[in-house]
Design a protein around this motif. Structure first.
Motif, short mmCIF file in Angstrom:
data_model
loop_
_atom_site.label_atom_id
_atom_site.label_comp_id
_atom_site.label_asym_id
_atom_site.label_seq_id
_atom_site.Cartn_x
_atom_site.Cartn_y
_atom_site.Cartn_z
N ALA A 177 2.41 -2.96 6.54
CA ALA A 177 3.12 -1.81 5.98
C ALA A 177 4.24 -1.39 6.92
O ALA A 177 4.28 -1.80 8.09
N LEU B 158 4.58 4.45 7.92
CA LEU B 158 3.74 4.80 6.76
C LEU B 158 2.31 5.00 7.22
O LEU B 158 1.70 4.12 7.84
N ASP B 159 1.72 6.13 6.90
CA ASP B 159 0.34 6.43 7.31
C ASP B 159 -0.62 5.85 6.27
O ASP B 159 -0.81 6.41 5.18
N ARG C 261 -4.69 5.80 0.17
CA ARG C 261 -3.28 5.93 0.54
C ARG C 261 -2.49 4.66 0.18
O ARG C 261 -1.35 4.74 -0.29
N HIS D 285 1.34 3.09 -3.03
CA HIS D 285 2.61 2.44 -2.71
C HIS D 285 2.77 1.12 -3.47
O HIS D 285 1.78 0.47 -3.85
N GLY E 236 9.91 -0.33 1.82
CA GLY E 236 8.79 0.59 1.70
C GLY E 236 7.59 0.03 0.98
O GLY E 236 6.74 0.78 0.49
#
Length: 303
Positions: A173, A177-178, A194, A198, A242
């Protein structure tokens, strides 16, 4: 059409220049050898040896014909050796499909080197593609075998497979980005909730119908999927687009700056050698026995 036995008889007679010794070398009686030479002379249309002299000699026709006779026998021997080699699996061509991890891990180099040592006349024609594409080409008969990660890959026809390596599965990732959570021991692990928010970029060709590896490994379907045919391109999408990617540990060396990775606990992406169940050519069977000795019997599995 000349009889091969007659050609061999004449070549042996010309070598020994003596009926008795030539007959013994051929395992024939002198009368049988003489009959074969006369039959060949009838086909040629003239005498090949001088029978009137006490000293054995070839006629002018015999001297010229001997060169052609030896050439014919040599070509026939080479043709027999070549066909025996093909039937025996020592001379042939294999079309091999490989994926990035098989190259990155060094497996393909090992296989290439060992194949060259064992089968010096074997030609390996290799192509690199994502695993799902390799599986499709193999199923359609456009490849003889694939060496690739088969995790989450479907084959539309019966296949025979052999394990080569097991790579730890990693989530890659963007660095900012957490996506991490903590397990019971306090170690960082991927946070699936999480991650699911994405888009994913997959090492697959556009239009590939194989289900995304994410569905199999992480048990959810990505809300958006981008398919690319290059791991390096996939890493670019992670860093600057991203996106999140799933890769075997062998490909982590291609991670660019600005990205991070987390291993999925107790999850491995297995690389296998795969051929069609109906493909049983001698060279393919010999090749699989070689792989069995290299990776299965020796237990050379990664990690």
């Amino acid at each position: 059409m000349f009889d091969t036995k007659h050609l061999q008889a004449f070549a042996t007679l010309a070598e020994h220049m003596h009926f008795g010794r030539a007959a013994q070398a051929l395992g024939l009686s002198q009368s049988t050898l003489s009959a074969q030479i006369r039959a060949l002379e009838e086909e040629v249309g003239g005498p090949l040896i001088n029978r009137s002299n006490r000293t054995f000699s070839l006629t002018p026709v015999g001297e010229v014909f001997l060169q052609d006779c030896q050439g014919i026998l040599s070509m026939m021997l080479r043709a027999r050796r070549n066909t025996d080699n093909v039937l025996g699996g020592t001379v042939a061509t294999l079309r091999i499909g490989v994926c990035s991890a098989v190259i990155s891990s060094g497996i393909f180099n090992e296989v290439l080197g060992e194949s060259r040592r064992r089968f010096p006349a074997l030609e390996l024609i290799a192509e690199e593609n994502p695993p799902a594409t390799l599986a499709k080409k193999l199923s359609e008969g456009r490849l003889d075998l694939m060496l690739g990660v088969t995790y989450g890959v479907n084959f539309s026809v019966p296949v025979f497979s052999m394990p080569l390596a097991a790579f730890r599965a990693a989530v890659v990732a963007p660095a900012g980005l957490d996506i991490a959570a903590r397990d019971d021991a306090g170690a960082e692990v991927p946070d699936m909730a999480r991650i699911a928010e994405h888009p994913f970029v997959l090492y697959e060709n556009a239009g590939c119908e194989s289900p995304p590896v994410v569905d199999t490994m992480l048990a959810f379907h990505p809300r958006k999927v981008i398919r690319v045919a290059s791991v390096r391109l996939m890493m670019s999408y992670v860093r600057d687009g991203g996106c999140i990617a799933m890769v075997p540990e062998a490909d982590l060396w291609m991670m660019p700056e600005g990205t991070r990775s987390l291993f999925v606990p107790d999850t491995y992406m297995e690389a296998q050698a795969v051929r069609l169940a109906t493909s049983n050519s001698p060279i393919l069977l010999k090749f699989f026995r070689m792989l069995d000795e290299m990776y299965v019997r020796r237990r050379v599995l990664r990690p």
